[in-house]
Write a protein that holds these residues in place. Structure first.
Motif, PDB file in Angstrom:
ATOM      1  N   TYR A 228       0.821  -1.206   0.000  1.00  7.37           N
ATOM      2  CA  TYR A 228       0.000   0.000   0.000  1.00  7.37           C
ATOM      3  C   TYR A 228       0.861   1.266   0.000  1.00  7.37           C
ATOM      4  O   TYR A 228       0.497   2.275  -0.599  1.00  7.37           O
ATOM      5  CB  TYR A 228      -0.929   0.005   1.214  1.00  7.37           C
ATOM      6  CG  TYR A 228      -2.090  -0.966   1.089  1.00  7.37           C
ATOM      7  CD1 TYR A 228      -3.185  -0.670   0.291  1.00  7.37           C
ATOM      8  CD2 TYR A 228      -2.073  -2.184   1.771  1.00  7.37           C
ATOM      9  CE1 TYR A 228      -4.247  -1.550   0.173  1.00  7.37           C
ATOM     10  CE2 TYR A 228      -3.127  -3.077   1.656  1.00  7.37           C
ATOM     11  CZ  TYR A 228      -4.209  -2.756   0.855  1.00  7.37           C
ATOM     12  OH  TYR A 228      -5.255  -3.638   0.728  1.00  7.37           O
ATOM     13  N   GLU A 229       2.002   1.210   0.671  1.00 10.26           N
ATOM     14  CA  GLU A 229       2.844   2.404   0.800  1.00 10.26           C
ATOM     15  C   GLU A 229       3.722   2.656  -0.416  1.00 10.26           C
ATOM     16  O   GLU A 229       3.967   3.805  -0.793  1.00 10.26           O
ATOM     17  CB  GLU A 229       3.728   2.275   2.043  1.00 10.26           C
ATOM     18  CG  GLU A 229       4.639   3.472   2.281  1.00 10.26           C
ATOM     19  CD  GLU A 229       5.447   3.365   3.552  1.00 10.26           C
ATOM     20  OE1 GLU A 229       6.338   4.213   3.761  1.00 10.26           O
ATOM     21  OE2 GLU A 229       5.203   2.429   4.346  1.00 10.26           O
ATOM     22  N   LEU A 230       4.181   1.576  -1.056  1.00  4.13           N
ATOM     23  CA  LEU A 230       5.267   1.716  -2.027  1.00  4.13           C
ATOM     24  C   LEU A 230       4.886   1.393  -3.469  1.00  4.13           C
ATOM     25  O   LEU A 230       5.412   2.010  -4.393  1.00  4.13           O
ATOM     26  CB  LEU A 230       6.417   0.795  -1.594  1.00  4.13           C
ATOM     27  CG  LEU A 230       7.796   1.035  -2.186  1.00  4.13           C
ATOM     28  CD1 LEU A 230       8.326   2.403  -1.782  1.00  4.13           C
ATOM     29  CD2 LEU A 230       8.763  -0.057  -1.722  1.00  4.13           C
ATOM     30  N   CYS A 231       3.972   0.449  -3.675  1.00  2.00           N
ATOM     31  CA  CYS A 231       3.754  -0.103  -5.013  1.00  2.00           C
ATOM     32  C   CYS A 231       2.689   0.655  -5.800  1.00  2.00           C
ATOM     33  O   CYS A 231       1.730   1.180  -5.234  1.00  2.00           O
ATOM     34  CB  CYS A 231       3.368  -1.580  -4.916  1.00  2.00           C
ATOM     35  SG  CYS A 231       4.671  -2.610  -4.195  1.00  2.00           S
ATOM     36  N   ASP A 232       2.874   0.683  -7.121  1.00  3.05           N
ATOM     37  CA  ASP A 232       1.878   1.264  -8.030  1.00  3.05           C
ATOM     38  C   ASP A 232       0.877   0.197  -8.487  1.00  3.05           C
ATOM     39  O   ASP A 232      -0.309   0.472  -8.616  1.00  3.05           O
ATOM     40  CB  ASP A 232       2.581   1.856  -9.255  1.00  3.05           C
ATOM     41  CG  ASP A 232       3.571   2.935  -8.864  1.00  3.05           C
ATOM     42  OD1 ASP A 232       3.129   3.991  -8.369  1.00  3.05           O
ATOM     43  OD2 ASP A 232       4.789   2.709  -9.025  1.00  3.05           O
ATOM     44  N   ARG A 233       1.400  -0.993  -8.744  1.00  2.00           N
ATOM     45  CA  ARG A 233       0.540  -2.129  -9.063  1.00  2.00           C
ATOM     46  C   ARG A 233       1.081  -3.348  -8.320  1.00  2.00           C
ATOM     47  O   ARG A 233       2.232  -3.367  -7.897  1.00  2.00           O
ATOM     48  CB  ARG A 233       0.523  -2.412 -10.571  1.00  2.00           C
ATOM     49  CG  ARG A 233      -0.183  -1.359 -11.400  1.00  2.00           C
ATOM     50  CD  ARG A 233      -0.340  -1.822 -12.852  1.00  2.00           C
ATOM     51  NE  ARG A 233       0.950  -1.978 -13.519  1.00  2.00           N
ATOM     52  CZ  ARG A 233       1.127  -2.648 -14.663  1.00  2.00           C
ATOM     53  NH1 ARG A 233       0.104  -3.260 -15.237  1.00  2.00           N
ATOM     54  NH2 ARG A 233       2.322  -2.733 -15.213  1.00  2.00           N
ATOM     55  N   VAL A 234       0.228  -4.360  -8.175  1.00  2.00           N
ATOM     56  CA  VAL A 234       0.666  -5.591  -7.526  1.00  2.00           C
ATOM     57  C   VAL A 234       0.072  -6.778  -8.270  1.00  2.00           C
ATOM     58  O   VAL A 234      -1.108  -6.778  -8.626  1.00  2.00           O
ATOM     59  CB  VAL A 234       0.274  -5.623  -6.029  1.00  2.00           C
ATOM     60  CG1 VAL A 234      -1.225  -5.435  -5.845  1.00  2.00           C
ATOM     61  CG2 VAL A 234       0.729  -6.916  -5.369  1.00  2.00           C
TER      62      VAL A 234
END
Length: 518
Positions: A228-234
């Motif tokens: 939630y803090e770092l990624c643009d997509r997962v």
């Protein structure tokens, strides 16, 4: 923005991402239909994945889902039987790790690849040591290492041997070693599993700077807060397949993410189970020793799960080792079931009914090249021997029993434990102590580096121990975990016990306020 790597070393750098076509949405890294087979195993099944420039793309999934296999395809270690890999629209075939590095790929694995006997500077520049007329240029080596350590925000002596560093410091050196190559695609495999909160903040700063430069970042993690803090997509993997790719952020539903990972709905990962508590089973009075600034006093009852929370360096692991006899206390007393005990060695503790599952599972918990059976029976095999002759049949029977009871995923007891996932290694360590008569389990970061599905299984095992009247002490840096599974939380700060909160009062705000330095 100034590059993190500008002027960091004199070797030829990979082409800058800024020189590639301008379309921000076009994938820089593209995997299409990648299939990897091992004997009897379909490790990746027609996996397709795209990573854009300037994107942090998270990969999640249980251990064995295929994430590490995919990274090894990128690094040239694993070779797909079908499918294509393209960088900036150009198809690539990496037959060696050297070819992948030359193409601008850097993989930072969870398992560190450092040489303990070499210095920090030598590890950072390994493979590209500066020289003059064939002789190592030590002045240039130290200068380059100092610059890189400064970029990482680490105050470490470059002439210090790596074996003298903490786990977190070693992880940062591993990161620095990979980043010095000026890679265009950088993959991080569980990079924060051994880092302190300060080191994690530094790592996130580095990743955001790399993202701003247009690098393609792959970030493998089990920690949802990091997604939630770092990624643009997962992208979620399960059983060697890509299940789904989500846009990350506040709109991403946590339960849906978990359901995709484990193939079932988990409304409460922690599954807390209340139980009746008995009399005091472990009493620690005024124990003092290395890592503590004040004598430690606390008690734990039969059937109780007691959490220990605090920042890295708070003294939690040190206190567990003092209780266990791994480090000799300078003062204080320990009592089991009301009877005073003194442990000169861990062997004394085990025979009295106290066991430790250490934080550094790889280095202190297992013998990685030995088999599952050897690791499981390493303590209890004294019960199977007579006149120093082992009873192999009983040992094999014990191994089969606990592989079944704890659902350890292994081909058989002869499998090297180092090839198992982190969750299954932890189950083997637990089996080792279940085969003994253990009353008090000291669990130091029991789920570090373990996926959400395996965590749920580990929690179930801990509840089972407590329900059987055992005492379980859980040291954890995961705030949600320590609140979710324990009956009571003891907080440590700077080598002192500063709080002892019942479950109803152990809120995130209360624990953080106690744990933070003044």
């Amino acid at each position: 923005m100034t590059s993190l790597f500008t002027g960091s070393h004199d070797s030829a750098a990979a082409p800058s991402p800024s020189s590639t076509p301008a379309s921000a949405d076009a994938p820089y890294l593209q995997l299409d239909g990648i299939t990897v087979r091992f004997p009897g195993v379909l490790a990746l099944d027609h996996v397709s994945l795209e990573v854009r420039r300037g994107e942090v793309h998270g990969l999640m999934g249980e251990n064995g889902a295929g994430k590490s296999t995919l990274l090894k395809v990128l690094s040239g270690v694993n070779h797909p039987v079908s499918g294509t890999l393209s960088l900036d629209g150009v198809e690539q075939q990496f037959t060696t790790t050297k070819a992948a590095i030359a193409a601008g790929i850097a993989i930072i694995y969870q398992e560190l690849h450092l040489v303990p006997e070499l210095t920090v500077a030598e590890n950072l520049m390994l493979g590209a040591l500066p020289n003059r007329f064939g002789v190592l240029d030590e002045k240039a080596l130290v200068a380059r290492a100092m610059r890189e350590l400064e970029r990482l925000g680490e105050k470490i002596d470059p002439s210090q041997q790596v074996k003298q560093l903490s786990i977190g410091q070693r992880q940062m050196i591993e990161i620095g070693k990979a980043l010095m190559r000026d890679a265009r695609v950088i993959a991080f495999d569980e990079p924060t599993s051994s880092l302190s909160s300060r080191e994690t903040t530094q790592l996130f700063r580095i990743i955001r700077a790399l993202k701003a430069e247009g690098r393609a970042i792959i970030y493998v993690t089990h920690r949802m807060d990091e997604v939630y803090e770092l990624c643009d997509r997962v992208t979620v993997f399960r059983d060697g397949r890509r299940i789904e790719t989500f846009e990350a952020g506040a709109g991403l539903d946590r339960d849906r993410l978990i359901s995709c990972m484990v193939g079932r709905s988990i409304t409460d990962v922690y599954g807390y189970r209340a139980r009746e508590l008995g009399e005091v089973q472990l009493q620690v009075d005024g124990v003092m020793g290395p890592g503590l600034r004040e004598p430690a006093t606390f008690s734990a009852r039969k059937g109780e799960i007691v959490g220990f929370f605090g920042l890295v360096g708070a003294g939690r692991s040190e206190l567990m080792k003092l209780i266990y006899g791994a480090v000799k206390p300078s003062a204080g007393e320990i009592a089991l079931k009301g009877k005073r005990v003194r442990f000169a060695t861990p062997r004394d503790a085990v025979r009295a009914g106290v066991a430790l599952c250490p934080e550094d599972r790889k280095q202190e918990g297992i013998v990685s090249i030995a088999s599952v059976s050897d690791n499981l029976n390493i303590s209890c095999r004294r019960h199977f021997s007579r006149f120093n002759v082992l009873n192999g049949r009983r040992e094999a029977q014990t191994t089969r029993e606990f592989i079944g009871k704890l659902a350890i995923k292994t081909r058989n007891g002869d499998t090297p434990i180092g090839t198992l996932s982190g969750g299954n290694q932890q189950k083997v360590i637990l089996s080792r102590w279940l085969a003994e008569q253990i009353d008090v389990f000291l669990m130091d970061e029991p789920t570090r580096g373990i996926d959400v599905g395996a965590r749920s299984e580990i929690y179930g095992l801990l509840y089972g121990l407590a329900e059987a009247g055992r005492t379980v002490i859980v040291v954890s840096s995961d705030l949600a975990e320590v609140i979710g599974i324990t009956d009571r939380v003891i907080v440590m700060k700077e080598g002192r016990i500063v709080g002892d909160l019942p479950k109803a009062q152990a809120t995130p705000d209360a624990l953080i306020k106690l744990a933070l330095p003044r």
